[in-house]
Scaffold this active site. Structure first.
Site, PDB file in Angstrom:
ATOM      1  N   CYS A  31       0.837  -1.193   0.000  1.00 17.47           N
ATOM      2  CA  CYS A  31       0.000   0.000   0.000  1.00 17.47           C
ATOM      3  C   CYS A  31       0.872   1.244   0.000  1.00 17.47           C
ATOM      4  O   CYS A  31       2.039   1.209   0.404  1.00 17.47           O
ATOM      5  CB  CYS A  31      -0.879   0.024   1.239  1.00 17.47           C
ATOM      6  SG  CYS A  31      -2.001  -1.364   1.272  1.00 17.47           S
ATOM      7  N   TYR A 170      -5.533 -13.057  -4.762  1.00 18.90           N
ATOM      8  CA  TYR A 170      -5.106 -12.609  -3.432  1.00 18.90           C
ATOM      9  C   TYR A 170      -5.870 -13.360  -2.347  1.00 18.90           C
ATOM     10  O   TYR A 170      -7.105 -13.343  -2.337  1.00 18.90           O
ATOM     11  CB  TYR A 170      -5.381 -11.107  -3.353  1.00 18.90           C
ATOM     12  CG  TYR A 170      -4.985 -10.399  -2.069  1.00 18.90           C
ATOM     13  CD1 TYR A 170      -3.720 -10.520  -1.527  1.00 18.90           C
ATOM     14  CD2 TYR A 170      -5.893  -9.548  -1.437  1.00 18.90           C
ATOM     15  CE1 TYR A 170      -3.364  -9.816  -0.376  1.00 18.90           C
ATOM     16  CE2 TYR A 170      -5.540  -8.836  -0.296  1.00 18.90           C
ATOM     17  CZ  TYR A 170      -4.276  -8.984   0.229  1.00 18.90           C
ATOM     18  OH  TYR A 170      -3.916  -8.287   1.359  1.00 18.90           O
ATOM     19  N   HIS A 173      -3.785 -11.817   4.519  1.00 13.66           N
ATOM     20  CA  HIS A 173      -3.981 -10.605   5.319  1.00 13.66           C
ATOM     21  C   HIS A 173      -5.395 -10.486   5.875  1.00 13.66           C
ATOM     22  O   HIS A 173      -5.771  -9.446   6.416  1.00 13.66           O
ATOM     23  CB  HIS A 173      -3.638  -9.339   4.499  1.00 13.66           C
ATOM     24  CG  HIS A 173      -2.203  -9.277   4.089  1.00 13.66           C
ATOM     25  ND1 HIS A 173      -1.800  -8.819   2.862  1.00 13.66           N
ATOM     26  CD2 HIS A 173      -1.085  -9.633   4.746  1.00 13.66           C
ATOM     27  CE1 HIS A 173      -0.469  -8.885   2.778  1.00 13.66           C
ATOM     28  NE2 HIS A 173      -0.023  -9.379   3.918  1.00 13.66           N
ATOM     29  N   ASP A 266       2.287  -9.470   9.239  1.00  7.41           N
ATOM     30  CA  ASP A 266       3.176  -9.497   8.074  1.00  7.41           C
ATOM     31  C   ASP A 266       4.209  -8.373   8.159  1.00  7.41           C
ATOM     32  O   ASP A 266       5.380  -8.576   7.849  1.00  7.41           O
ATOM     33  CB  ASP A 266       2.318  -9.352   6.806  1.00  7.41           C
ATOM     34  CG  ASP A 266       3.109  -9.588   5.540  1.00  7.41           C
ATOM     35  OD1 ASP A 266       4.193 -10.177   5.617  1.00  7.41           O
ATOM     36  OD2 ASP A 266       2.621  -9.182   4.467  1.00  7.41           O
TER      37      ASP A 266
END
Ligand code: ADP
Ligand code: SF4
Length: 689
Positions: A31, A170, A173, A266
């Site tokens: 991000c 994906y 997360h 993470d």
């Protein structure tokens, strides 16, 4: 210089499905706080990473449909064809420098409340949105699943149209619908998409197959997957269901990109995890597939990277933060310039940009996020256009960066530091529990400065106004830092607090310079809300004191929500036996009793304390500047400026940025010098929808 042959292995090309990466350096999706709002900004930022030698440069999460909208956070968007040109800008910028462009298309499922689009979020089963929003995701029916697959396929086709070489599916997360389907605790469906793991993995398998079918001729299809959720058998584990999924899908994707879920797990900070910390949870993947594997672990050491490859743990060295701190990390290894690598310090100021929906920023790399709107490049800085020497007073993060950037521009630079050590607050703070890696802010800059012929460094040189007037410098930067207040004035109290002038009151400066509390219990009054209160609590506890942290906030170190540290800090303090008293103010201290006022009931109580550590606010140390006022203009000085904490106390990241900006502006007309701001060139919003 040439590359050390030890590192040759890092520069081998690796095939990923139909495409080939030129080396093993892989910028995994991360991000930026920028996302769809500033495509030009993002394209320049990612393009510079490709220029810096990364073989693959990926986007951030890129939403495929308005039902998975994570406003107010800024991520990428490929909702429809109108988004293609903006994404193509980035792919082009990456290709310009010979790297592969990757895109992480995804649907947020039950992790985004759709505040922007006001559509009902989607999930395998009825569940609340994970981030404490008063919104629930609705259970998807079969048509919803067909629609989702269609949106994902269309987004893959758009990705290919935009020029991307690698298209992601994906599932990590806890942010993606594919992972929500996998999860026993989120999926209680009774159809073929729920129940057994075979059923729960069905959607993920279909998304990979659909993507391969849609774009697999030209694009590699990567799976970003979670090796462990760190919640035991309630979630995916490396020796349980995560492993089973990898076994089931082993050869299906062209690349496995593995990490620990959630994002806070993470992207752990250096206070909680060291380089390579994910190995235990992700190394199993490579044993179960012949496809290339990429993993992360805040890798900045080429020796560690080589060891990861040689030990067969991964094929690519994945990086988000190390690529932010130094976009030219691969090039520097390639050119044998190991000492030039600007190592990430693991502070997560970069993450705070995403949490605050603002341009990416980095403590180590002041150009990050400014590549487009200010035209800044991390390795190239315009040569000086005027003559004259530069004097920088104070060698904290602001002074060190100002001196370095000015020296790289070709100015003769003189850096004077009152103490015997360079680094200012960074040195003091890096000696606090868990913060040792922060010394890299000093180490990198001092290492660079000491090798430059046009830089003179004076230690043990506390300058006074007369020295500066006599020095003969054309430009002067006052970078003398700040001091913690002793009187209790801060956010909670605008007035001095009674009793804070007593002998057993300590400031962070006291503790950092060796004046430690002599007797407990120690009360930490934390009205700062970043890391300082928490680390001082740890320090005092290690010294054997009973410690109580009092805060007007609802939680300890409240701002660290933005650096993903709030929960780890709270857990660490709890496990160390440090009591946290929330919603409470310190309103007085008589040397033996601290008076507290509840922010909830207004009730006043007392607690016995042998020492009170007050962490409230700071004051600039700008006496020098005051003394020079009205005197410097007659002394041949063209400009004099306060930078860093001496200008406005803030984060280390902001001090570095302030020093850098000052040096970049040295040739501007005097009226453009600080305190006036350098103007932005472009907002980067050119192609905004
Ligand atoms: P910043 O975060 O703005 O860089 P710091 O507090 O980290 O600020 O650093 C300020 C540095 O300036 C300290 O190392 C301090 O010793 C030094 N300093 C303060 N006053 C003087 C002075 N008069 N002459 C030289 N150095 C000074
Ligand atoms: Fe590393 Fe901190 Fe920069 Fe993030 S902000 S890349 S954690 S140095």
């Amino acid at each position: 210089m040439t590359r050390d042959p030890r590192y040759d292995i890092l520069f081998e090309p690796v095939q990923i499905g139909p495409v080939t990466a030129r080396n093993r350096f892989y910028q995994v999706p991360h991000c930026t706080g920028i996302g769809w709002t500033q495509p030009e900004t993002l394209a320049r930022l990612r393009g510079i990473k490709a220029e810096g030698g990364w073989a693959v440069v990926a986007t951030e999460e890129t939403e495929i449909h308005p039902t998975g909208d994570c406003e107010p956070f800024h991520e990428g968007r490929l909702w429809d064809d109108r988004d293609v040109p903006a994404m193509a800008l980035m792919a082009d910028a990456v290709h310009e420098h010979g790297a592969l462009a990757a895109i992480e298309i995804m649907h947020h499922g039950a992790s985004a409340a759709n505040w922007g689009t006001r559509l009902a979020p989607l999930a395998p089963s009825h569940r609340p949105i994970i981030y404490y929003s008063p919104v629930q995701a609705r259970a998807m029916d079969k048509q919803d699943i067909r629609d989702l697959r269609g949106w994902h396929r269309e987004a893959a086709v758009r990705s290919k149209k935009a020029g991307f070489d690698i298209v992601y599916v994906y599932a990590t997360h806890d942010l993606s619908i594919a992972q929500h389907f996998l999860s026993r605790r989120k999926n209680d469906r009774i159809d073929e998409y729920g129940g057994s793991l075979e059923n729960r993995v069905r959607l993920l398998r279909e998304l990979i197959e659909d993507t391969k079918d849609a774009v697999g001729d030209k694009c590699a299809v990567a799976l970003r997957f979670c090796g462990d959720e760190l919640i035991g058998d309630d979630g995916l584990t490396y020796d349980g269901e995560a492993r089973d999924v990898v076994e089931m899908l082993a050869e299906l994707p062209d690349l496995w990109d593995v990490n620990i879920s959630t994002w806070p797990n993470d992207s752990q900070t250096s206070r909680f995890a060291k380089e390579g910390f994910q190995e235990e949870y992700t190394s199993f993947v490579k044993k179960l597939t012949t496809k290339p594997v990429v993993g992360v672990g805040r890798f900045t050491s080429p020796d560690t990277m080589v060891s990861q490859i040689r030990r067969g743990l991964m094929d690519f060295i994945g990086a988000a933060r190390p690529s932010i701190a130094d976009p030219f990390l691969p090039k520097k290894i390639e050119e044998g310039r190991i000492d030039d690598i600007r190592e990430c310090i693991g502070c997560n100021m970069c993450v705070s940009s995403d949490y605050t929906s603002t341009n990416l920023r980095c403590t180590q790399n002041p150009t990050m996020g400014e590549e487009w709107r200010r035209g800044w490049h991390p390795e190239i800085i315009p040569p000086k256009r005027s003559e004259g020497t530069v004097l920088v007073v104070g060698a904290g993060p602001a002074g060190l960066e100002a001196a370095l950037a000015a020296a790289r521009r070709g100015f003769d630079v003189h850096l004077a530091e009152a103490g015997s050590e360079l680094g200012g607050r960074v040195i003091r703070e890096s000696r606090l529990p868990g913060l040792s890696e922060w010394a890299r802010v000093r180490d990198w800059r001092v290492g660079q400065l000491e090798r430059m012929a046009n830089v003179s460094i004076y230690r043990d040189s506390a300058l006074e106004a007369e020295h500066i007037l006599e020095f003969g410098a054309r430009h002067v930067a006052i970078a003398t830092g700040s001091t913690w207040r002793r009187d209790g004035v801060g956010r909670d109290s605008g007035f001095a607090i009674p009793g804070f002038d007593g002998p057993s009151v300590y400031t962070p400066d006291d503790v950092m310079t060796g004046r430690d509390p002599e007797a407990g219990p120690v009360i930490i009054w934390d009205d700062d809300h970043y890391y300082m209160g928490g680390v001082l609590a740890e320090l005092c506890r290690y010294a054997g004191h009973e410690v109580v942290l009092v805060t007007p906030a609802a939680m300890v170190s409240a701002w660290t929500v933005n650096t993903l540290e709030a929960l780890p800090i709270a857990k660490r303090l709890a496990r160390m036996g440090i009591e946290v008293v929330p919603y409470t103010s310190v309103v007085g201290f008589d040397g033996a009793q601290v008076r507290l006022r509840s922010g909830l009931t207004g009730e006043e109580t007392s607690r016995s304390a042998g020492a009170l550590v007050t962490v409230t606010a700071r004051l600039p140390l700008d006496d020098l500047h005051e003394q020079l006022r009205d005197r410097w203009e007659g002394a041949g000085i063209a400009s004099i400026a306060r930078i860093g904490d001496c200008w406005a106390p803030s984060t280390i990241q902001q001090a570095v940025y302030s020093g850098h900006k000052w040096a970049r502006g040295l040739d501007e007309e005097p009226e453009l010098l600080i305190p006036r701001e350098l103007p932005f060139i472009e907002s980067g919003r050119v192609q905004q929808r």
